[in-house]
Design an enzyme around this catalytic site. Sequence first.
Site, short mmCIF file in Angstrom:
data_model
loop_
_atom_site.label_atom_id
_atom_site.label_comp_id
_atom_site.label_asym_id
_atom_site.label_seq_id
_atom_site.Cartn_x
_atom_site.Cartn_y
_atom_site.Cartn_z
CE LYS A 78 -98.14 -61.82 11.04
NZ LYS A 78 -98.18 -62.49 9.73
CG ASP B 92 -96.44 -57.99 9.69
OD1 ASP B 92 -97.16 -57.39 8.88
OD2 ASP B 92 -96.14 -59.19 9.60
O1 C5P Z 1 -91.62 -54.42 6.37
P1 C5P Z 1 -90.79 -55.64 6.47
O2 C5P Z 1 -89.36 -55.36 6.90
O3 C5P Z 1 -91.40 -56.73 7.31
O4 C5P Z 1 -90.72 -56.22 5.01
C1 C5P Z 1 -89.75 -57.15 4.61
C2 C5P Z 1 -89.77 -57.28 3.10
O5 C5P Z 1 -90.99 -57.91 2.67
C3 C5P Z 1 -89.75 -55.97 2.34
O6 C5P Z 1 -88.43 -55.50 2.15
C4 C5P Z 1 -90.41 -56.34 1.03
O7 C5P Z 1 -89.52 -57.04 0.19
C5 C5P Z 1 -91.46 -57.34 1.46
N1 C5P Z 1 -92.78 -56.69 1.70
C6 C5P Z 1 -93.52 -56.24 0.63
N2 C5P Z 1 -94.74 -55.64 0.85
C7 C5P Z 1 -95.23 -55.50 2.10
C8 C5P Z 1 -94.49 -55.97 3.22
C9 C5P Z 1 -93.27 -56.56 2.98
O8 C5P Z 1 -93.09 -56.36 -0.53
N3 C5P Z 1 -96.43 -54.94 2.28
#
Ligand code: C5P
Length: 285
Positions: free
Chosen positions: A14, A138
Amino acid sequence: MSKGTTTTYMAPAKINLSLRVLGKREDGYHDVDILMAKLDLADKLDFYNSRTTTLLCDAPGVPTDESNLVVKAVREFENAYGRKAKQKITLTKNIPHGAGLGGGSADAAITLKACNDIIGTNYTDEELHTMAAALGSDVPFFLNPVISRCTGRGEIVTPEPELADWSSPIVLLKPQFGVSTPSAYKLLRGAHRIKGVNYGAQVVDGIKLVNELERAVFTKFPVLGFTKMWMLGRPGVRAALMSGSGSTLFALTETIEQARELAEAARAELDPTLWSYCGYVNPKD
Ligand code: C5P
């Protein structure tokens, strides 16, 4: 599905055509407003019924243990199913890692769908969405990667039907280093604007392109800001932006030839070790 059959799935990358950070939440995530679209760049996953679950991957440096999102997806599926999925999975990586292209998330979403198909559990879209959201913000987008607005922490996915037929040639450039998503969000505090770098919204075919993580990531890696400005000066470039938390930069071009010429010029003029990809965003299948 009978034993001895390999089932192949493609997991598309993406880009974030737009990424706005609305604010920090109590749970440590950030509320976002993202316009997400798939590319014709994809990883390949082969599934084979086996005695245990194992993951093989052709890319050096990609872990194949319980830390890989593909294995985590199998475990998430097994938690719901209450039995073992028993899949030998071969992952062929084309999407670079730490790139802001959602490679790991795409692989995880496809793994959930593949387990559901192969084992015949018939979980609904809603049930698969719950499993996907537990794996990462995502991941739900990749269950049905039509061009979509993603809100909440990114997991609330709303298709944008009026953009369904929109497509564009695209070139991706990625330096050797990657950026981790948590570090990009952490860098938001203390980020500043680099003089001469344009962070404003760019409009292509009525679509507003902006990435509010650029300020944070470019503060730590100014070379990305300079490369974005270099891309904006190339022939046929309609917009240039960082994807997600980087380190990939992309440019939308008028023609695919201009995308190829940009990639060649970038390697000749900027960095011979740049990874590049030329293709289409939101390709017509
Ligand atoms: O959801 P994911 O595991 O991909 O997110 C990884 C990290 O990225 C989260 O722990 C957070 O620190 C940050 N994040 C965030 N806000 C989001 C998505 C991710 O702060 N909307």
